[in-house]
Structure formats: structure tokens, C-alpha cells
Write an enzyme that holds these catalytic residues in place. Sequence first.
Site, mmCIF file in Angstrom:
data_model
loop_
_atom_site.group_PDB
_atom_site.id
_atom_site.type_symbol
_atom_site.label_atom_id
_atom_site.label_comp_id
_atom_site.label_asym_id
_atom_site.label_seq_id
_atom_site.Cartn_x
_atom_site.Cartn_y
_atom_site.Cartn_z
ATOM 1 N N PHE A 1 0.861 -1.188 0.000
ATOM 2 C CA PHE A 1 0.000 0.000 0.000
ATOM 3 C C PHE A 1 0.905 1.248 0.000
ATOM 4 O O PHE A 1 1.910 1.287 0.718
ATOM 5 C CB PHE A 1 -0.875 -0.039 1.259
ATOM 6 N N ASP B 1 1.942 -4.604 9.054
ATOM 7 C CA ASP B 1 0.737 -3.794 8.892
ATOM 8 C C ASP B 1 -0.449 -4.743 8.720
ATOM 9 O O ASP B 1 -0.487 -5.531 7.779
ATOM 10 C CB ASP B 1 0.893 -2.885 7.666
ATOM 11 N N TYR C 1 -10.844 2.030 10.700
ATOM 12 C CA TYR C 1 -12.056 2.456 9.962
ATOM 13 C C TYR C 1 -12.467 1.448 8.898
ATOM 14 O O TYR C 1 -13.434 1.661 8.198
ATOM 15 C CB TYR C 1 -11.895 3.855 9.361
ATOM 16 N N LYS C 2 -11.721 0.341 8.780
ATOM 17 C CA LYS C 2 -12.086 -0.715 7.827
ATOM 18 C C LYS C 2 -12.993 -1.708 8.544
ATOM 19 O O LYS C 2 -14.117 -1.370 8.885
ATOM 20 C CB LYS C 2 -10.812 -1.326 7.257
ATOM 21 N N ARG D 1 -12.323 -4.576 -6.822
ATOM 22 C CA ARG D 1 -12.146 -5.247 -5.541
ATOM 23 C C ARG D 1 -13.484 -5.335 -4.827
ATOM 24 O O ARG D 1 -14.131 -4.307 -4.583
ATOM 25 C CB ARG D 1 -11.137 -4.446 -4.709
HETATM 26 C C1 LIG Z 1 -5.906 1.516 4.782
HETATM 27 C C2 LIG Z 1 -4.436 1.340 4.911
HETATM 28 C C3 LIG Z 1 -3.645 2.376 5.423
HETATM 29 C C4 LIG Z 1 -4.282 3.676 5.799
HETATM 30 O O1 LIG Z 1 -3.388 4.604 6.306
HETATM 31 P P1 LIG Z 1 -3.956 5.986 6.901
HETATM 32 O O2 LIG Z 1 -2.817 6.597 7.562
HETATM 33 O O3 LIG Z 1 -5.107 5.661 7.779
HETATM 34 O O4 LIG Z 1 -4.441 6.790 5.730
HETATM 35 C C5 LIG Z 1 -2.290 2.138 5.543
HETATM 36 N N1 LIG Z 1 -1.727 0.955 5.188
HETATM 37 C C6 LIG Z 1 -2.479 -0.065 4.668
HETATM 38 C C7 LIG Z 1 -1.836 -1.356 4.303
HETATM 39 C C8 LIG Z 1 -3.847 0.115 4.509
HETATM 40 O O5 LIG Z 1 -4.589 -0.861 4.006
#
Ligand SMILES: *Cc1c(COP(=O)(O)O)cnc(C)c1O
Length: 406
Positions: free
Chosen positions: A127, A204, A229-230, A378
Amino acid sequence: MDHLDLAAAQQLDAADPLRAFADRFVPTEPGLVYLDGNSLGRLPISTRDRLRRFVDDEWAGDLIRGWDRWQDLPTQVGDRIGEHLLGARPGEVVVSDSTTVNLYKLVAAAIDGRPDRTAIVADADDFPTDRYVVEGLAAQRGRSVRWVEGDPIEGLAVDTVVNVLDETVAVVVLSHLHYRCGALADVAAITAAAHAVGALVVWDLSHSGGSVPVDLTGWDVDLAVGCTYKYLDGGPGAPAWLYVRREHHGVLRQPIWGWFGQRDLFQMARGYDPRDGVAAFLTGTPSVPALVAIDEGVALLAEAGIDRLRAKGMALTSFAVDLLDAHLDPLGFTLGSPRDPERRGSHVSLRHERALELCTALTANGVIPDFRTPDSIRLGLAPLTTSFVDVWTAVDRLATLASLTS
Ligand SMILES: *Cc1c(COP(=O)(O)O)cnc(C)c1O
């Protein structure tokens, strides 16, 4: 009866032990099929009610006096996440800043904890924010990045990481569940290999926390972060959790020293003296409404139980794959996720050369998925809120749109 028709989807819903949970969320507009609960989870009714009470009674009523209780929320809510979703021990998880900032703090702590080592291992297909944090820290601290890359569908193999490990590696920074293809990495094996050369790991868990069983203690993980928030339904912009294994407390230090990490917050003391435990990784004033919302989201997930959530997640993605094979394969779609349900999380990617156009058309037709570059649609199948009829409807509409426009 065709085992892939609407009646079959209805039967699967009728037999689903978690089906009643969908009624505990604020309804969407009628007819909407929401397949993005892995990007922004829906709003639980209990969360809306608790937030209303929070606003009226605590914010409006208690005002500054509320901080007597609110200041403990980052560690309290962190412990609940750790216990129910992460396999962490008490005192190892705290809710603090965004995933990005938490990742920065943990990767920096790991680099500083291995001062004589020069390399960081990271995934070139991770990501974006994860890659940028690694690039930024490598530049700031004069380290090099050793990029690895997994298969676009099957994800990262253990050997791909093992091949670049040696005694110059300070830290390995990877995602447990790939954001596009949904493949799971073998956390325990990669962590053991990193430890064998004396490196630390930062995992992560943004897409796995709350959808896939996690055992941070058993997997011997050093440091981890994840989104709220997911699947945790904490609401847009809710802060992320971070995990620091007990053995690293007081040893690894994070780089952003602020008063919430200070031993006695209101002493206003000269000189930074960090709190004991994971609280040393806090920085500034947390968002209390967001913490309250995360707490309710985690309570719902805990009630459902991570094993039942996982079982339903696998059943939903397997149903989607069967429908793809039967109805979408002839229309130019291919599966962009692992075929083995054990090897993927709770979302599946469908690849098509006109994915962006079809994704836009699908959204206009009442089904909300996600487009991911370059060619993936997705489908996020959040086990608490997604039904088998939702999956069936999404594939049916996608098939209609693809055949109309082909
Ligand atoms: C959703 C997600 C993020 C989100 O990062 P924010 O700092 O909340 O914007 C980071 N890393 C991964 C792998 C994600 O899926």
C-alpha cells in the site's frame, strides 16, 4: 436448482449464523449493495447511539472534566482490540495516530533499535503510504531499502523475503494481507526468518485485523499497526492501533515525543520522561469521539467472534469465486486473488481490461466496490454486513453490464 442462482444465495443467507448482525447496522439507502466495508466499514446502530450520548452527555455536559476518564481510552480500547482481534497480551496495544503516523513511529523505533544496521526490507507493491514511510525514513536516517515483490495474485512468498535477509537488515516492514489481491503473507515464518538474522519486524494488519485470526504473541511479532475504519467500523479517519511486544517496552523508543507519552501528563514537567509500556508510543491528544466509536465496533466483532467472522469471510469469497467462474469468466474476467480460501482474506479482486469503466458503471447501478489500479475491481465482503445475496447481486449486475458494453 442451480447451486449458483439467487435461491442458492438466499439459502446460504438463511443458514448463516451471523446473518442477524446486518440488522444491527444503520441501513443504507434501499437496494444499495455495499461491498466496500474493507475500506470504510458501515455504521453500527450501537455506535450511532453511543456517539449521540457521548456528544450530549460527555462532550456538552462533562466538558473538560471528561478527561479524567477519556485519557485512559487509548490504552483501554487498545487492550480490547488486542484481546479480541490480535492475540496480544494486556498492555501491548494502544490506539493513537493514523496508520501512517503509527507506522512511522514503529519503523523509526526499529531502525533506532538496530543502530549499526544499514538496510530496511519492504514490499515494492505494498500500500502506498507504507512504501512512502519507509522511503522517507531511509532518507532521513541514511539507510537503504531492499525492495521485495510478490506475485500479483498469490502475494509474497516466504523465500522471496528470506533471500534478501542478512545481518545488515535492521527491520522488515510488510503487510499481512495485500490490499489489492487479498493474499495473506506467512507472518510467523517471515518473522522467524527475520529474527534469525537479528532483524525486527513491523507488520501492517490494516486489511486483516477484524477479518482474519491474528496471533501476534504466538507469531513472535515485534511491532504492528492496523486501521480501525475498515473492518473495525470506527468511522472515517478513526485513528489506528499500534502494537509493541512487551519485551521491547522501555527498550525501543518512538521518535515523536509529546505530552501524552510523558509519565505524568499534567505535571508539565521539564524534560521528557516516557510512560511505562506501550503508552510511551502515544504522542498528542487523541480523538475521543473516534475512540468511543472504535470501542463499539470492536464490541460487535468480539460478540460475533473472529473464528465465525473468518468462516463467513471464506464462504463469501468462495461464493464470489464460484460465481466468477460460472458467469464472468466468459466475459473476460479473471480472478485476481488466490484460489485457495485459506490463502486470502475477506476481499476478492476481479481483473478485467475495462475494470475502471465497469467499476464506475457498477457504482451507478447501486453496487459499490473499489477500483484498484491497474485493472482490478475489488469486492470487499465484510463478514458482519455482507450477505450472499449481496455477492450474487453484484456479480449478476457486473455480468449484465459487461455483456451490454462488450
Ligand atoms: C488503509 C491502509 C492504510 C491507511 O493509512 P492511513 O494513515 O489511515 O491513511 C495504511 N496501510 C495499509 C496497508 C492500509 O490498508
